[in-house]
Scaffold this motif. Sequence first.
Motif, mmCIF file in Angstrom:
data_model
loop_
_atom_site.group_PDB
_atom_site.id
_atom_site.type_symbol
_atom_site.label_atom_id
_atom_site.label_comp_id
_atom_site.label_asym_id
_atom_site.label_seq_id
_atom_site.Cartn_x
_atom_site.Cartn_y
_atom_site.Cartn_z
ATOM 1 N N TYR A 181 0.831 -1.210 0.000
ATOM 2 C CA TYR A 181 0.000 0.000 0.000
ATOM 3 C C TYR A 181 0.868 1.264 0.000
ATOM 4 O O TYR A 181 0.625 2.214 -0.766
ATOM 5 N N GLN B 17 2.888 1.743 -3.304
ATOM 6 C CA GLN B 17 2.062 2.205 -4.424
ATOM 7 C C GLN B 17 1.763 3.699 -4.337
ATOM 8 O O GLN B 17 1.129 4.251 -5.238
ATOM 9 N N THR C 50 -5.184 -3.382 -3.178
ATOM 10 C CA THR C 50 -3.831 -3.116 -3.686
ATOM 11 C C THR C 50 -3.316 -4.243 -4.550
ATOM 12 O O THR C 50 -2.398 -4.060 -5.351
#
Length: 719
Positions: free
Chosen positions: A215, A218, A318
């Motif tokens: 997470y 990204q 995700t």
Amino acid sequence: MIRRERQRHMSNATHGASGGSTAAGKAPTTQGKAGAGSGKLTTLALVMMNVTVLAGLANDVQQSFYGLTSVTYFLIGGLLFFLPTGLVAAELASGWGQRGGIFRWVGEGIGVFPAISCLLILWFQTTFTFGSGIPSMSATIGFFTTKYDWAVDFAKNSHSWKITLPIMIGWLAYYWFCCWLATKGVKTFSKVAQYGVILGTFLPLAVITILAVVYICQGNPIQTDMAPSALIPKWGGMSTLALAAGVFFSFAGIDMNAAHIKDLKKPNKQYPVAIFISMILTLLIFIVGTVIIAMVIPNKQINLLYTLFSTYRTLGATIGFPDLYLVFCWLGMLNSFAALITNLAGPSYMLGQAGRSGFLPKALQNNNKHGMPSRLMYTQMAVMTVIAFIVFFLPNVEGFVALITQAITILYLSYYVLMFVAFLRLRYTQPNRPRGFRVPGGKAGAWIVAGIGILASVFGIVLAFYPPAQLKAEVGSGATYDIIIIALLAFVVLACVWIYRASRKHKDWVDPSNQFAPFTWQIEGLKKPSLALSNIPSALVSAGQDPMGMPIKHPYGKDEMINLPDPKKDPNGQAEAAAALLAKHGITEPSDPKNVALVGDPTAGVKTLAYAPAPVHTDDDGNALPTPSDADIAAAPVPTDALAAAKRAMAEAKLVQADSIAMQNEAQALNNAARDDQELAKAVRRVQVDEAQAAEAAKAAGTTVGSTGSAADGTATKQ
């Protein structure tokens, strides 16, 4: 603090990711291997049972609202409450490891009434907490489907009782099934707890930890302040204290599974180890889970009912799998099994054991074939069912549940005060009693550790009388709030008093086959816990005794001492010392030195005495002769010179066994002593037996035997 309690008992049976409620429900006689357990429970299973009671990802939702600050509170709570509780429980369990847990410890240190009150408080606490939480679980039923938006809407809004009542009945059926499973014994529910907490808590925690890294990588926004300064708590009035207290007592319940201490193979070693491993794992679950939730979910969107599912969904997205929440929701049912079974079994198991010692009516004293008090457990589940329906149909559910929760919190913390006080008293009243583990620092260390625990508990008790702002509309004024709290407390206290007084009047409530050993001060002839300087381990004092409630079979002196060698230097010495002491007190249970386990546990190798078989008479060829009847022995002729025959028979018997001149001299001494009338009578009886044996042998050979009565040697000749 109320919100935290509310969340814990709701989450136990909804998403199943919780580790249990604050109600950490709190385990043929003690003869035989007093220091060793049955071995039904492994250290790993006990650790998982402890973690099930203490921790769960759903419990992290409340604290995630405070972001990184909650980490500080968890650490402070661990130091000020969790660590003292774990250290004290470990010492008490290693010194007084017989069945009973908190009942045993408080009874040894303070007395019988406080001891049985602790068990009743825990029983009421679990009953009220789980019972009042059942109606709320219907709100999260939608998360067991892929219709996430509908599930959120269903949880947020009120619905007709016609819809929610069947769902609640379904959850009640689930509870009853868990109760039935718990009655199948410790081996069954320890396995459920072991695998349930691994699959329902540790597996999701590992997955969301990995996904949290994904997470962040990204470039997704972190929803809480992660700067080091965010670790410093900010003062916000009484709400800050409420949060602190709530976090402190997230750790309550570490002592619960002392109910099953005798199910460990080496309780004095395994229990302290399990305590400390459980503490580390619990802190890991609390801190890591809380930080991840705070990172992913914006503060204003945190909701006690479904934030954990939102976290799973966001992190699952995700990797392109937003329905990850559904997988963990169903896996969480395993953890729900673990939490429910452990909490349903613990209080009733221990109360049932103590109840058979004379503290419960006969109707509630049954033990099924698995060793569980099934009737008491089903009674508890029935009361929980009644409470669930009462709460469901009340117009002011939130206020009622909050008041019950606060009242039970006060009682529960009072229970810990009693445990800390008992620990300190035992340091003074039984200073020499061996403990496999001691709180470090001597008496000063004991006072520091127990003092911190007492202050933390009292802090929570005082805070519980302060009405939270969010409940003013439900409970009215502060005076009304406190009056209701006091009334609920009075109900439980009066119930404890009534049950105890009734047990004093009904001596027939004692089950002579109960598995509770008497308290050491009872065995040592004291009327109440008082100074005793004895250094004999409590396991050894309890060995061979009749159960609690029965007259003391083998009294010990309160200042009686024993020499227990260091097992590292003399591994057989403890068993030998234990066997000698048992023999001194008339307990015929010799020790097996090679099986002695550890310091403070010298009776681990004590086994039942195997008496030597009666001698078998044989002929010259070694064949066993027929055993004569009593009538044959009585009819056997007596030699003319009985004294001479007796002398010869006794001397020969001793000479056959003698391996040295000393043994021969002893045999000759016995010959001379045969002139005594009593010895003569014994000798005459022996000669009669020999004559009867000879007669039986002759019959078998087809001959007759007569006695010549030879004065020289008393022998018989064939006619």
